[in-house]
Design an enzyme around this catalytic site. Structure first.
Site, PDB file in Angstrom:
ATOM      1  N   ASP A   1       0.869  -1.171   0.000  1.00  0.00           N
ATOM      2  CA  ASP A   1       0.000   0.000   0.000  1.00  0.00           C
ATOM      3  C   ASP A   1       0.904   1.219   0.000  1.00  0.00           C
ATOM      4  OD1 ASP A   1      -2.434   1.538   0.557  1.00  0.00           O
ATOM      5  OD2 ASP A   1      -3.189  -0.316   1.448  1.00  0.00           O
TER       6      ASP A   1
ATOM      7  N   HIS B   1     -11.246  -3.389   3.189  1.00  0.00           N
ATOM      8  CA  HIS B   1     -11.223  -3.088   4.623  1.00  0.00           C
ATOM      9  C   HIS B   1     -12.011  -1.839   4.999  1.00  0.00           C
ATOM     10  CE1 HIS B   1      -8.298  -0.559   2.742  1.00  0.00           C
ATOM     11  NE2 HIS B   1      -8.189   0.162   3.843  1.00  0.00           N
ATOM     12  N   ASP B   2     -12.674  -1.237   4.019  1.00  0.00           N
ATOM     13  CA  ASP B   2     -13.460  -0.028   4.289  1.00  0.00           C
ATOM     14  C   ASP B   2     -14.960  -0.243   4.114  1.00  0.00           C
ATOM     15  OD1 ASP B   2     -11.154   1.571   4.702  1.00  0.00           O
ATOM     16  OD2 ASP B   2     -10.928   1.863   2.536  1.00  0.00           O
TER      17      ASP B   2
ATOM     18  N   GLU C   1      -6.669   3.388  -5.788  1.00  0.00           N
ATOM     19  CA  GLU C   1      -7.940   3.390  -5.060  1.00  0.00           C
ATOM     20  C   GLU C   1      -8.726   4.621  -5.488  1.00  0.00           C
ATOM     21  OE1 GLU C   1      -9.932   3.567  -0.605  1.00  0.00           O
ATOM     22  OE2 GLU C   1      -8.203   4.789  -1.085  1.00  0.00           O
TER      23      GLU C   1
ATOM     24  N   ASP D   1      -3.239   4.559  -2.204  1.00  0.00           N
ATOM     25  CA  ASP D   1      -4.343   5.021  -1.372  1.00  0.00           C
ATOM     26  C   ASP D   1      -4.903   6.346  -1.907  1.00  0.00           C
ATOM     27  OD1 ASP D   1      -5.681   4.523   1.283  1.00  0.00           O
ATOM     28  OD2 ASP D   1      -4.865   6.502   1.741  1.00  0.00           O
TER      29      ASP D   1
HETATM   30  C1  GLC Z   1      -8.265   4.831   2.137  1.00  0.00           C
HETATM   31  C2  GLC Z   1      -8.087   3.613   2.999  1.00  0.00           C
HETATM   32  C3  GLC Z   1      -8.793   3.840   4.295  1.00  0.00           C
HETATM   33  C4  GLC Z   1      -8.178   5.031   4.970  1.00  0.00           C
HETATM   34  C5  GLC Z   1      -8.222   6.253   4.059  1.00  0.00           C
HETATM   35  C6  GLC Z   1      -7.347   7.344   4.564  1.00  0.00           C
HETATM   36  O1  GLC Z   1      -9.577   5.026   1.764  1.00  0.00           O
HETATM   37  O2  GLC Z   1      -8.543   2.489   2.319  1.00  0.00           O
HETATM   38  O3  GLC Z   1      -8.741   2.724   5.122  1.00  0.00           O
HETATM   39  O4  GLC Z   1      -8.845   5.321   6.166  1.00  0.00           O
HETATM   40  O5  GLC Z   1      -7.736   5.939   2.779  1.00  0.00           O
HETATM   41  O6  GLC Z   1      -5.996   6.982   4.442  1.00  0.00           O
END
Ligand code: GLC
Length: 536
Positions: A101, A327-328, A266, A203
């Site tokens: 990541d 994970h979100d 992402e 991210d």
């Molecule tokens: C992304 C991650 C998430 C995190 C956010 C801020 O969306 O997947 O888990 O809280 O970024 O870094």
């Protein structure tokens, strides 16, 4: 049609490990790198090809590792650099790939860059972050809102200015208009690429650049109470800015300095905006994550529409991808129910494009209810009661029926699912009709089937709860028929000749059954069949 071998990230199946929750080996209730290494045989048996690890870098853990204070280290909670090197060596030894990541949008407030930046207005790192004066009345410079609640601006008494944070105030955003910031992060990428990592999942890549003029975001006319508060405004000036594509092209150039690495982004955007992230001449992200299924209403017609729109929007030559969980977001098995979770598995692994699985979905892990006193997720803590909490999809992997489910020898950092005594890898692996057995069969089928891996994709008109499509390669034609309802359904189609045989049913009990002109599906059943091909 020539079969092409393509690239590993096109051919492969990705598996996301949330390291805190996969396997603990040092009895602190939190998973670690040695744990991931210990479970590689499992991932090998499952048949996935690439492992994406959520952040493992030194972090105060305000956002569980998405707040990094050293991009080039390993947090002691997860192990050491030697553990990392051992992991990557073993991953590669097994013919697998490892994706890290990359969190370039923001650092931890404890990162030395930010510590310097906030120390004075004329510090050389001042411009590495987004600092602005208050409005004349002392209020924040713009109406920009943090995704995790409240203003996205935090006043800093030392210098009397505000800094911007798209997420927690412990996560100040870097200034990606500053070339020095870019160079620093590109060096971070090279550091890990040289160590052998096979790519990055970047991210919140669509957040990197903000409006140069710091204009207020417009109100969101569609906002209603009960939605997360940051949705009160539309992120017109804070995300998806056109200049972000220059940055991504630069990241891609770094990736391309190395052989066969992958850049995944992402991105939560509507399909027509998402596909821009493949970049000009496809020199952006290789795989802009396609999250459309994460929020898809679970109906055949809706999903058909999503697939058609996505396939249609893809730029020529762009390689598709699909994601069912992360994970979100709430676990798929809880969102659609256990019966349909099998359909979801067959869908994910038979669509055209790289599939990404989220750890535990292969054993049907459920969203776990977290008691108010046990909430760990800062999003839920800041914005309680709206159901935004992410702990429930981050609970420990259920390996066996021991008290900590084989995840640990001590109570884990988040509660185990109440069903872990039964719903665990050991039990499900022994049951040839379990969801885990289905995942293994699907993965195995996908990997040996050029039609599923490379083949063309064609939706077949169907009615009611049936979702039907065909995947075709040079020498085979597969029909995928999914019943998204709980009632039996019969497939009849003029477009296809239903002659052939069943390769796999989601119930795992119809192998080799012959098709002679019709296909009957039970409620909640999906079937992949090899069919005669009339060409066309
Ligand atoms: C992304 C991650 C998430 C995190 C956010 C801020 O969306 O997947 O888990 O809280 O970024 O870094």
């Amino acid at each position: 049609m020539a079969t092409h071998d393509g690239l590993w990230w096109q051919r492969g199946i990705f598996y996301q490990v949330y390291p805190r929750s996969f396997q603990d080996t040092n009895a602190d209730g939190v998973g670690d790198l040695n744990g991931v290494r210990q479970r590689l045989p499992y991932l090998g048996e499952l048949g996935v090809d690439a492992i994406w690890l959520s952040p493992i870098f030194p972090s105060p853990m305000a956002d569980f590792g998405y707040d990094i204070c050293d991009y080039k280290g390993i947090d002691p909670l997860f192990g050491t650099m030697a553990d990392f090197d051992a992991l990557i060596a073993e991953v590669h030894g097994r013919g697998l790939k490892l994706i890290l990541d990359l969190v370039p949008n923001h650092t931890s407030e404890q990162h030395p860059w930010f510590v310097e930046s906030r120390s004075s207005r004329d510090n050389p790192k001042r411009d590495w972050y987004l600092w602005r004066d208050p409005k004349p009345d002392g209020s924040p410079p713009t109406n920009w809102l943090s995704e995790f609640g409240g203003s996205a601006w935090q006043h800093d008494a030392t210098t009397g200015q505000y800094y911007y944070h798209a997420f927690l105030r412990e996560q100040p955003d870097l200034n990606w208009r500053n070339p020095a910031v870019r160079r620093a992060i590109y060096e971070v990428m090279r550091f890990w690429l040289r160590r052998g990592v096979d790519g990055f999942r970047v991210d919140v890549i669509w957040h990197l650049i903000k409006d140069r003029e710091f204009r207020d975001n417009p109100p969101n006319p569609g906002y209603s109470e009960g939605q997360p508060p940051h949705q009160r405004v539309l992120p017109l000036y804070t995300t998806d800015q056109s200049e972000v594509h220059e940055v991504i092209a630069e990241m891609r150039r770094v990736i391309d300095e190395f052989d066969q690495r992958v850049l995944i982004g992402e991105i939560y955007l509507p399909t027509e905006r998402l596909v821009a992230y493949y970049g000009k001449d496809l020199l952006g992200a290789h795989l802009p994550f396609n999250f459309t299924l994460l929020s898809a209403p679970w109906s055949a017609r809706e999903i058909e529409k999503i697939i058609a729109e996505y396939e249609q929007a893809l730029p020529s030559g762009a390689w598709p991808n699909w994601v069912l969980g992360n994970h979100d977001r709430p676990r798929i098995a809880s969102r659609v129910g256990m019966d349909q979770a099998r359909i979801a598995a067959m869908l994910l692994l038979s669509l055209r494009g790289t599939p990404t699985l989220y750890y535990g979905d292969e054993i049907g892990m459920q969203q776990v209810t977290i008691a108010p006193g046990e909430v760990r997720d800062p999003f839920e803590r800041n914005v309680p009661g709206l159901g935004v909490g992410r702990d429930g999809c981050r609970t420990p992997m259920q390996w066996d029926a021991t008290p900590s489910a084989g995840f640990s020898t001590v109570p884990p950092w988040l509660p185990l699912a109440p069903d872990s005594m039964h719903e665990n890898v050991r039990n499900l692996a022994a049951d040839p009709t379990s969801i885990l057995s289905l995942y293994k069969r699907l993965i195995e089928l996908r990997k040996r089937s050029p039609a599923l891996t490379w083949g063309s994709f064609e939706l077949i008109a169907a009615k009611h709860d049936l979702l039907v499509y065909r995947r075709r390669a040079a020498d085979s034609s597969l029909l995928i028929a999914l019943n998204l309802g709980s009632e039996p359904a019969a497939l009849a189609s003029d477009a296809i000749d239903l002659q052939g045989s069943i390769l796999l049913s989601t119930f795992l009990d119809r192998d080799h059954e012959a098709l002679s002109g019709s296909l009957d599906l039970r409620g909640n059943e999906g079937v992949i069949s090899e069919i005669a091909d009339r060409g066309g």
